[in-house]
Design an enzyme around this catalytic site. Structure first.
Site, PDB file in Angstrom:
ATOM      1  N   TRP A 188      -2.949  -2.731  -1.548  1.00 10.08           N
ATOM      2  CA  TRP A 188      -2.514  -4.086  -1.896  1.00 10.08           C
ATOM      3  C   TRP A 188      -3.263  -4.983  -0.924  1.00 10.08           C
ATOM      4  O   TRP A 188      -2.976  -4.996   0.273  1.00 10.08           O
ATOM      5  CB  TRP A 188      -1.000  -4.181  -1.717  1.00 10.08           C
TER       6      TRP A 188
ATOM      7  N   GLU B 131       9.864 -13.478 -11.733  1.00 10.91           N
ATOM      8  CA  GLU B 131       8.997 -12.426 -11.213  1.00 10.91           C
ATOM      9  C   GLU B 131       8.472 -11.489 -12.289  1.00 10.91           C
ATOM     10  O   GLU B 131       7.380 -10.957 -12.148  1.00 10.91           O
ATOM     11  CB  GLU B 131       9.629 -11.667 -10.034  1.00 10.91           C
TER      12      GLU B 131
ATOM     13  N   ASN C 151      -1.810   1.847   5.949  1.00  9.56           N
ATOM     14  CA  ASN C 151      -0.901   0.775   5.518  1.00  9.56           C
ATOM     15  C   ASN C 151      -0.655  -0.122   6.710  1.00  9.56           C
ATOM     16  O   ASN C 151      -0.524   0.384   7.823  1.00  9.56           O
ATOM     17  CB  ASN C 151       0.476   1.334   5.132  1.00  9.56           C
ATOM     18  N   GLY C 152      -0.500  -1.418   6.485  1.00  6.20           N
ATOM     19  CA  GLY C 152      -0.181  -2.328   7.591  1.00  6.20           C
ATOM     20  C   GLY C 152      -1.372  -3.208   7.922  1.00  6.20           C
ATOM     21  O   GLY C 152      -2.304  -3.342   7.118  1.00  6.20           O
TER      22      GLY C 152
ATOM     23  N   LYS D 105       6.835  -3.626  -4.215  1.00  5.36           N
ATOM     24  CA  LYS D 105       8.247  -3.238  -4.111  1.00  5.36           C
ATOM     25  C   LYS D 105       8.730  -3.348  -2.673  1.00  5.36           C
ATOM     26  O   LYS D 105       9.838  -3.803  -2.412  1.00  5.36           O
ATOM     27  CB  LYS D 105       8.411  -1.800  -4.614  1.00  5.36           C
TER      28      LYS D 105
ATOM     29  N   HIS E  64      21.494 -34.767  -8.784  1.00  5.47           N
ATOM     30  CA  HIS E  64      20.745 -35.328  -7.653  1.00  5.47           C
ATOM     31  C   HIS E  64      19.242 -35.060  -7.778  1.00  5.47           C
ATOM     32  O   HIS E  64      18.519 -35.153  -6.798  1.00  5.47           O
ATOM     33  CB  HIS E  64      21.279 -34.760  -6.333  1.00  5.47           C
TER      34      HIS E  64
ATOM     35  N   GLU F 208      19.467 -15.591  -8.318  1.00  4.59           N
ATOM     36  CA  GLU F 208      18.984 -14.247  -8.652  1.00  4.59           C
ATOM     37  C   GLU F 208      18.497 -14.197 -10.109  1.00  4.59           C
ATOM     38  O   GLU F 208      17.467 -13.587 -10.409  1.00  4.59           O
ATOM     39  CB  GLU F 208      20.097 -13.220  -8.395  1.00  4.59           C
TER      40      GLU F 208
ATOM     41  N   ARG G 170       5.144   0.447  -5.961  1.00  3.37           N
ATOM     42  CA  ARG G 170       5.088  -0.397  -4.773  1.00  3.37           C
ATOM     43  C   ARG G 170       4.171  -1.601  -4.961  1.00  3.37           C
ATOM     44  O   ARG G 170       4.221  -2.537  -4.174  1.00  3.37           O
ATOM     45  CB  ARG G 170       4.591   0.432  -3.585  1.00  3.37           C
TER      46      ARG G 170
ATOM     47  N   LYS H 253      14.724 -13.177 -11.127  1.00  4.22           N
ATOM     48  CA  LYS H 253      14.436 -12.061 -12.040  1.00  4.22           C
ATOM     49  C   LYS H 253      13.486 -12.538 -13.130  1.00  4.22           C
ATOM     50  O   LYS H 253      12.511 -11.887 -13.432  1.00  4.22           O
ATOM     51  CB  LYS H 253      15.711 -11.533 -12.705  1.00  4.22           C
TER      52      LYS H 253
ATOM     53  N   CYS I 208       0.826  -1.213   0.000  1.00  2.00           N
ATOM     54  CA  CYS I 208       0.000   0.000   0.000  1.00  2.00           C
ATOM     55  C   CYS I 208       0.857   1.259   0.000  1.00  2.00           C
ATOM     56  O   CYS I 208       1.936   1.278   0.580  1.00  2.00           O
ATOM     57  CB  CYS I 208      -0.884   0.035   1.227  1.00  2.00           C
TER      58      CYS I 208
END
Ligand code: AGP
Length: 606
Positions: free
Chosen positions: A76, A486, A102-103, A601, A502, A479, A27, A483, A2
């Site tokens: 969000w 996502e 937010n939260g 974000k 394995h 990484e 965000r 990338k 948010c």
């Protein structure tokens, strides 16, 4: 996650709020809304989806907007589906008070039950709505006091803003857990959950600390301790970032811009050589309490940097380093004491899991350090020593320049600690020269953009990808896979190349591209062996190798050549083609590169 904006002043409030929200789009969010004054009184407009939907609604309804106070929010979803009903701002029963938040309010169910029994009517499924009903309940003519009393009943983490039809030029903001920054203008004030939202208006800001409440009016801001009600003195700080840094400029996406900013960031880190702020690191390495172990704690991409950092610090300092995913660290009873340093690594400095992990470390007497990109963020305020990554604002949800700057900061830190411990000194001047050369090499790799774009068109229809590396390059393989997944939504996994036989080798067929990171280091021959294993099973091999490596060319279907560097710094070079590959594949698949689905974000909930 948010985003919050707020404005009090004489400009057109709607314009300022919408512009601020646009700057927070990175965000991640699923609905947006604003509350402002018109000639008819206090109005709320909300819409599901991207901000453009809200803008359309404002245009269709010919909303002009007036001056005074206004608050805005990008949501969000956590409690309740993304819908207009659940979007913020939320109003009380009388429609006189409005809140954005937010939260998470953890005790919202209990509060809701009590408030309903007292006659309040709820219209959303959110945890947020209890806040505005509490304000309604406690309001006796003083908005600041009503919000303060309401905040005392809330459990959980939050940053919130409240405005009221009764005081049209005032916003009350409170922070507990989630960030809030206040910016001063002349006869106007700005509030936001992050600096980019207000940087085009002012660079004079201060952050609210835990438990602080701000009464924001055009002529100034009064800050109180929300528990005692006592006044708190705050000093404005000048933000080093400028408005241009939060613009895309000539680039089609923030992600591409940020990839291209990497040589400049590394050069700056080489030049400034500012290793830390706060307590000098060496003080932890003297006397009976000298440090015997380090924990690196982080999430996502920052966790990958931590995995690479372990290799650097252990090799150079001979200190034991453990790496933990922050959300796991707290629940495994880590062995912490005063001989431990716990280093949180975070681009934003606001990741809830990382903050909670460091809180635990501090409680167990560990020293707490931070590697962070955002000055003034929560992480930097809780750490005794902070190493800034100096990458500038990172807007693309997929972290790029923040990651490589974390690798550089970890390298600088490892060298510095090695100097302090006398284990493997790389002098400050050598380090500077190495990093300046590295910056030039990154620039060289960026020239391969077209080659990588062509590769991306060949592979963008694949459903799966594997990324293989050994040693520090295992972290880079992870990484590379993150990338790609996502931003392109292609399933991708990173593996230590030696582990392939394995299990993952079962996945290899003609449809499986495998990206191998092949520096000419101690395990070079072993990695060539792993490539052969994939080749024998028909897998498609893309290799990142050092310039002049002819052998790899005889085994791989594509080779991207990179300049030579030492074992650690070549990991930075390996990262760049992986970022570009993910970017071009996502673009060719028509994905939203800067704001991938479901992602935020800054992940400010645990
Ligand atoms: C990176 O591309 C991510 N989107 C994500 O994994 C990120 O690195 C993670 O959420 C941690 O964020 P931080 O560095 O701000 O703490």
């Amino acid at each position: 996650m948010c985003g919050i904006v707020g404005y009090v002043g004489n400009r057109n409030t709607v314009d300022v709020l919408v512009e601020g929200l646009k700057r927070l789009e990175y965000r991640g969010y699923d609905s947006a809304g604003i509350c402002f004054f018109t000639e008819g009184g206090m109005a709320v407009k909300k819409e599901v989806g991207k901000l453009i939907q809200l803008e359309k609604k404002l245009a269709e309804e010919k909303v002009g907007g007036g001056t005074g106070a206004g608050i805005g929010h990008t949501r969000w979803a956590t409690h309740g589906e993304p819908s207009v009903r659940n979007a913020h701002p939320h109003l009380d029963c009388s429609g006189r008070f409005s809140v954005v938040h937010n939260g998470i309010i953890e005790n919202h169910a209990v509060l809701k039950r009590q408030l309903e029994e007292e006659g309040h009517r709820f219209v959303s499924d959110t945890d947020t709505e209890v806040i505005v009903h509490l304000v309604e309940k406690y309001f006796e003519g003083d908005l600041g006091e009503a919000v303060r009393r309401a905040s005392l009943e809330l459990e959980g983490s939050f940053a919130l803003e409240v405005m009221s039809a009764r005081v049209p030029d005032e916003i009350v903001a409170v922070r507990r857990g989630s960030p809030l920054v206040i910016g001063a203008g002349r006869g106007e004030q700005f509030i936001a959950s992050d600096v980019p939202a207000l940087i085009s208006h002012t660079r004079e800001v201060f952050w609210l600390e835990e438990g602080e409440l701000a009464i924001v009016r055009p002529e100034g801001v009064r800050v109180l301790d929300s528990i005692s009600g006592d006044p708190v003195r705050k000093a404005f700080q000048h933000v080093a970032w400028d408005a241009q840094q939060v613009e895309k400029g000539p680039f089609p996406h923030f992600m591409l811009k940020e990839i291209y900013e990497q040589p400049g960031v590394i050069m700056e880190m080489a030049r400034r050589e500012v290793l830390f702020q706060g307590a000098p690191p060496e003080r932890r390495f003297a006397g009976a309490d000298a440090v015997s172990q380090i924990y690196l704690v982080a999430c996502g991409t920052s966790w990958h940097a931590a995995l690479a950092g372990k290799r650097m610090i252990e090799k150079m300092t001979r200190l034991r380093v453990e790496v933990d995913i922050a959300s796991e660290f707290r629940y495994r009873e880590p062995i912490l004491d005063s001989k431990t340093i716990t280093i949180g690594i975070s681009q934003s400095g606001e990741t809830a899991d990382t903050l909670a992990a460091l809180q635990l470390a501090a409680e167990k007497q560990s020293a707490v350090w931070a590697i962070c990109n955002v000055a003034g963020s929560s992480l930097t305020r809780m750490a005794e020593t902070v190493f800034y990554t100096q990458a500038g604002p990172e807007i693309g949800v997929a972290s790029t320049k923040a990651f490589t700057s974390q690798l550089v900061a970890l390298y600088q830190l490892a060298c510095h600690l090695a100097e302090v411990r006398g284990t493997l000194p790389v002098s400050a001047q050598e380090r500077k020269d190495q990093l300046s050369a590295l910056a030039k090499q990154v620039q060289e790799i960026l020239q391969k953009d077209e080659e990588i774009r062509a590769l991306a068109s060949e592979y963008c229809q694949k459903r799966d990808f594997l990324f293989m590396g050994r040693g520090i390059h295992h972290a880079i393989a992870l990484e590379g896979a993150l990338k790609l997944k996502e931003i392109s939504y292609i399933h991708a996994e990173g593996y230590p190349a030696g582990e392939m036989k394995h299990g993952p080798i079962a996945l290899i067929d003609r449809e499986m591209p495998v990206v191998f990171l092949v520096p000419q280091d101690a395990v070079y021959e072993k990695v060539l062996g792993n490539i052969e294993e994939v080749r024998a099973r028909g897998g498609r091999i893309i290799a990142l190798a050092e310039v002049g490596d002819e052998r790899v060319a005889t085994k791989a279907h594509h080779v991207i050549y990179l300049p030579k560097n030492n074992t650690f710094l070549i990991s930075v070079l390996m990262t760049i083609p992986l970022q570009l590959l993910a970017y071009h594949i996502a673009l060719q698949k028509g994905c939203d590169v800067d704001q991938p689905r479901n992602l935020a974000k800054s992940v400010t909930v645990e």
